[in-house]
Design an enzyme around this catalytic site. Structure first.
Site, PDB file in Angstrom:
ATOM      1  N   ASP A   5      10.468  -7.104   8.340  1.00 33.02           N
ATOM      2  CA  ASP A   5      10.106  -6.189   7.247  1.00 33.02           C
ATOM      3  C   ASP A   5       9.822  -4.786   7.775  1.00 33.02           C
ATOM      4  O   ASP A   5       9.636  -3.859   6.992  1.00 33.02           O
ATOM      5  CB  ASP A   5       8.897  -6.717   6.462  1.00 33.02           C
ATOM      6  CG  ASP A   5       7.732  -7.086   7.359  1.00 33.02           C
ATOM      7  OD1 ASP A   5       7.937  -7.915   8.266  1.00 33.02           O
ATOM      8  OD2 ASP A   5       6.633  -6.549   7.179  1.00 33.02           O
ATOM      9  N   ARG A  32       0.816  -1.215   0.000  1.00 32.63           N
ATOM     10  CA  ARG A  32       0.000   0.000   0.000  1.00 32.63           C
ATOM     11  C   ARG A  32       0.847   1.260   0.000  1.00 32.63           C
ATOM     12  O   ARG A  32       0.363   2.343   0.315  1.00 32.63           O
ATOM     13  CB  ARG A  32      -0.946   0.001   1.191  1.00 32.63           C
ATOM     14  CG  ARG A  32      -0.260  -0.207   2.538  1.00 32.63           C
ATOM     15  CD  ARG A  32      -1.233   0.019   3.632  1.00 32.63           C
ATOM     16  NE  ARG A  32      -0.719  -0.404   4.919  1.00 32.63           N
ATOM     17  CZ  ARG A  32      -1.326  -0.141   6.046  1.00 32.63           C
ATOM     18  NH1 ARG A  32      -2.450   0.544   6.040  1.00 32.63           N
ATOM     19  NH2 ARG A  32      -0.828  -0.565   7.184  1.00 32.63           N
ATOM     20  N   ARG A  75       5.474   9.860   3.031  1.00 30.20           N
ATOM     21  CA  ARG A  75       6.569   9.563   3.953  1.00 30.20           C
ATOM     22  C   ARG A  75       7.918   9.831   3.267  1.00 30.20           C
ATOM     23  O   ARG A  75       8.030   9.702   2.044  1.00 30.20           O
ATOM     24  CB  ARG A  75       6.554   8.087   4.370  1.00 30.20           C
ATOM     25  CG  ARG A  75       5.235   7.582   4.888  1.00 30.20           C
ATOM     26  CD  ARG A  75       5.427   6.301   5.662  1.00 30.20           C
ATOM     27  NE  ARG A  75       5.737   5.135   4.829  1.00 30.20           N
ATOM     28  CZ  ARG A  75       5.806   3.905   5.318  1.00 30.20           C
ATOM     29  NH1 ARG A  75       5.615   3.693   6.624  1.00 30.20           N
ATOM     30  NH2 ARG A  75       6.068   2.880   4.525  1.00 30.20           N
ATOM     31  N   ASP A 109      -6.429  -3.889   0.426  1.00 31.77           N
ATOM     32  CA  ASP A 109      -7.016  -2.899  -0.483  1.00 31.77           C
ATOM     33  C   ASP A 109      -6.051  -1.780  -0.864  1.00 31.77           C
ATOM     34  O   ASP A 109      -6.415  -0.851  -1.585  1.00 31.77           O
ATOM     35  CB  ASP A 109      -8.296  -2.308   0.138  1.00 31.77           C
ATOM     36  CG  ASP A 109      -8.027  -1.656   1.491  1.00 31.77           C
ATOM     37  OD1 ASP A 109      -6.847  -1.522   1.879  1.00 31.77           O
ATOM     38  OD2 ASP A 109      -8.997  -1.271   2.166  1.00 31.77           O
ATOM     39  N   GLY A 110      -4.828  -1.852  -0.334  1.00 26.68           N
ATOM     40  CA  GLY A 110      -3.833  -0.835  -0.688  1.00 26.68           C
ATOM     41  C   GLY A 110      -4.063   0.509  -0.005  1.00 26.68           C
ATOM     42  O   GLY A 110      -3.437   1.501  -0.347  1.00 26.68           O
TER      43      GLY A 110
HETATM   44  P1  AMP Z   1       2.450  -3.456   8.120  1.00 29.35           P
HETATM   45  O1  AMP Z   1       1.830  -4.207   9.244  1.00 29.35           O
HETATM   46  O2  AMP Z   1       1.750  -2.150   7.806  1.00 29.35           O
HETATM   47  O3  AMP Z   1       3.913  -3.272   8.281  1.00 29.35           O
HETATM   48  O4  AMP Z   1       2.196  -4.346   6.821  1.00 29.35           O
HETATM   49  C1  AMP Z   1       2.681  -5.644   6.626  1.00 29.35           C
HETATM   50  C2  AMP Z   1       2.548  -6.022   5.167  1.00 29.35           C
HETATM   51  O5  AMP Z   1       1.174  -6.027   4.767  1.00 29.35           O
HETATM   52  C3  AMP Z   1       3.247  -5.067   4.207  1.00 29.35           C
HETATM   53  O6  AMP Z   1       3.762  -5.820   3.148  1.00 29.35           O
HETATM   54  C4  AMP Z   1       2.138  -4.153   3.786  1.00 29.35           C
HETATM   55  O7  AMP Z   1       2.388  -3.566   2.532  1.00 29.35           O
HETATM   56  C5  AMP Z   1       0.940  -5.094   3.739  1.00 29.35           C
HETATM   57  N1  AMP Z   1      -0.341  -4.398   3.984  1.00 29.35           N
HETATM   58  C6  AMP Z   1      -0.802  -3.922   5.161  1.00 29.35           C
HETATM   59  N2  AMP Z   1      -2.008  -3.350   5.021  1.00 29.35           N
HETATM   60  C7  AMP Z   1      -2.328  -3.449   3.700  1.00 29.35           C
HETATM   61  C8  AMP Z   1      -3.447  -3.053   2.916  1.00 29.35           C
HETATM   62  N3  AMP Z   1      -4.492  -2.423   3.443  1.00 29.35           N
HETATM   63  N4  AMP Z   1      -3.411  -3.336   1.594  1.00 29.35           N
HETATM   64  C9  AMP Z   1      -2.366  -3.966   1.049  1.00 29.35           C
HETATM   65  N5  AMP Z   1      -1.282  -4.376   1.731  1.00 29.35           N
HETATM   66  C10 AMP Z   1      -1.260  -4.125   3.038  1.00 29.35           C
HETATM   67 MG    MG Z   2       5.468  -2.900   7.395  1.00 24.57          MG
END
Ligand code: AMP
Ligand code: MG
Length: 482
Positions: free
Chosen positions: A250, A96, A174, A123-124
């Site tokens: 990550d 996203r 960001r 949903d990005g």
């Molecule tokens: P995060 O917990 O935000 O660090 O996200 C973990 C992984 O899930 C990353 O690869 C994000 O890009 C993906 N991700 C989190 N929320 C979304 C979303 N709403 N749509 C697509 N990818 C997501």
């Molecule tokens: Mg992340």
């Protein structure tokens, strides 16, 4: 140096695109419906050489909404892998977030700008509440002297997004010196893409560690520097009472900055076992575990680096992590306690303070700020009343009194007031800003931004936020979508 440009004049570069197509997907942002500006960060704009007046323009909203592109922009999403809660996930990536170009070696990225090939079932998008949290918190961290990604601005919209209920979408722009994560290295190692792994390491050296170019065994040196930066970051988080909440590999930056703000918390009451992430049922990412998790994550990075340089050398580096972390902790805590230098018994004094705070579970920020005004043999009332009972603090203060006996009181106070913030952005404060924002009132966002920029200053109007967290709002856990 001080020359600024309009958004239309700015030319961006895309150094990451010189890497092979396996590293990214070229993808355009998908705009939100009816976007509006919530806040713009003038300090970050200045760093990027953007004319301040531009921040009020429609073009700025369009930039954040992915409708206006900088000259030279070639948007892309990055591929990475990562260990999530200890388990390896071979394919993650910017699901996203979309990169929109680099200015002055800083990469700009729109978070919540729509789907990419790495979105999996997502949903990005990013909801308003999580975007406000990230926007304010990154500014707070920077002004506390803690390395972090930054935000140039935030927009809201009328774009409906479904989480547990219908919410609205937002985008933060960001900014970071690197968007490469430990998990980016893990991706290429796990897929056996060794020439690409080497190209990634060379890219990181070129962009962020140029002094390592041409050195013998640069990959070992790179690992060593990432390790030192990570140890320092952990010491800074711990000394300020920050709990990240989702320390997956990550979410670990290769340049050692705080990245990917989610269900984080500044400690309300001091508690070693504080867990801020609702899904972290076992407390893997509890406050006290962060330094050890930092090392665990470095070990995962070491496995990836072992395809670049002999693992024995990397192990030797890793063995220094604990000592490095302890040294950094003593450095920061010595400043916070107003001691001129760390003497032989200070590590014990520091540890005893943490144990005392953990026993009493007093508000960490308020305790240290109050201690900053405490003088040798001073009245202890204000400090003691922070805890339910007096004994543990009284006996610690006896030792502290003894330690500060010969230190110049004015200098000590000055040092402590500039190292112990009066304000940190606790979750209940952020929630107040979110509640108002969801009703279309962004004044609390503005207020918290002011506090975030000047956390060591007195602000008469915001005095209530410098008090211990109200009982009903203490130590709440948040979900990953936060
Ligand atoms: P995060 O917990 O935000 O660090 O996200 C973990 C992984 O899930 C990353 O690869 C994000 O890009 C993906 N991700 C989190 N929320 C979304 C979303 N709403 N749509 C697509 N990818 C997501
Ligand atoms: Mg992340």
């Amino acid at each position: 140096m001080h020359e600024t440009k309009t958004l239309k004049e700015i030319q961006v570069s895309n150094p990451y695109l010189s890497l092979d197509s396996e590293f990214y997907e070229r993808v355009k942002p998908t705009p939100l419906v009816k976007p509006h500006l919530i806040h713009a960060n003038k300090t970050v704009a200045k760093q990027l050489g953007i004319d301040e007046k531009e921040l009020e323009s429609d073009t700025f909203v369009k930039l954040l909404n992915g409708e206006f592109h900088f000259k030279g922009a070639e948007p892309f999403a990055m591929s990475y892998a990562g260990h999530q809660f200890g388990y390896f996930v071979p394919q993650l990536g910017d699901g996203r977030a979309i990169n929109i170009g680099s200015i002055n070696k800083l990469g700009l990225q729109l978070k919540g700008a729509g789907q990419t090939k790495y979105s999996r079932n997502g949903d990005g998008r990013a909801v308003l509440r999580s975007s406000i949290r990230e926007y304010l918190m990154s500014e707070a961290m920077i002004n506390l002297g803690i390395p972090s990604t930054l935000c140039l601005g935030i927009i809201g919209s009328e774009h409906g997004i479904y989480r547990e209920k219908t919410e609205t979408g937002a985008i933060v722009c960001r900014v970071s010196d690197s968007w490469v994560r430990f998990g980016t290295f893990e991706y290429f190692a796990a897929h056996g893409l060794y020439p690409e792994l080497k190209a990634l390491a060379d890219h990181v050296i070129e962009e962020n560690f140029p002094h390592l170019k041409g050195k013998a065994d640069p990959y070992n040196l790179l690992f060593n520097e990432v390790l030192a930066k990570t140890a320092r970051l952990m010491a800074q988080w711990m000394s300020v009472g920050f709990n990240h909440g989702v320390m997956n590999t990550d979410n670990m930056s290769i340049t050692g900055v705080t990245i990917d703000y989610g269900p984080f918390a500044f400690l309300d009451d001091f508690h070693y076992q504080n867990i801020c992430n609702h899904t972290d049922t076992k407390g893997r990412y509890a406050y006290i575990n962060q330094p050890a998790v930092g090392k665990w994550n470095l070990q995962a990075l070491m496995s990836a680096f072992s395809y670049l340089t002999p693992i024995e050398g990397l192990r030797q580096c890793l063995n220094f992590y604990d000592l490095g972390y302890v040294r950094y902790t003593h450095y920061y805590m010595t400043k916070k306690l107003g001691l001129e230098r760390t003497t032989k018994n200070d590590p014990q004094l520091i540890e005893e303070m943490f144990n005392m705070l953990n026993t009493l579970q007093v508000d960490y920020t308020v305790f240290l700020r109050t201690l900053s005004h405490f003088e040798y043999k001073d009245n202890r009332e204000e400090l003691l009343k922070l805890g339910l009972y007096h004994e543990p603090m009284n006996s610690w203060l006896d030792k502290y009194d003894e330690r500060i006996k010969d230190i110049n009181a004015t200098e000590r106070k000055e040092q402590m007031l500039s190292n112990n913030p009066k304000y940190v952005l606790k979750n209940y404060m952020l929630q107040e800003a979110i509640d108002a924002a969801e009703k279309g009132d962004f004044s609390v966002v503005d207020d918290l931004f002011k506090i975030a920029q000047t956390p060591f200053d007195e602000h008469e109007a915001f005095e209530r936020w410098a008090k211990p967290t109200p009982k009903a709002f203490k130590n709440q856990k948040l979900s990953c979508s936060s």
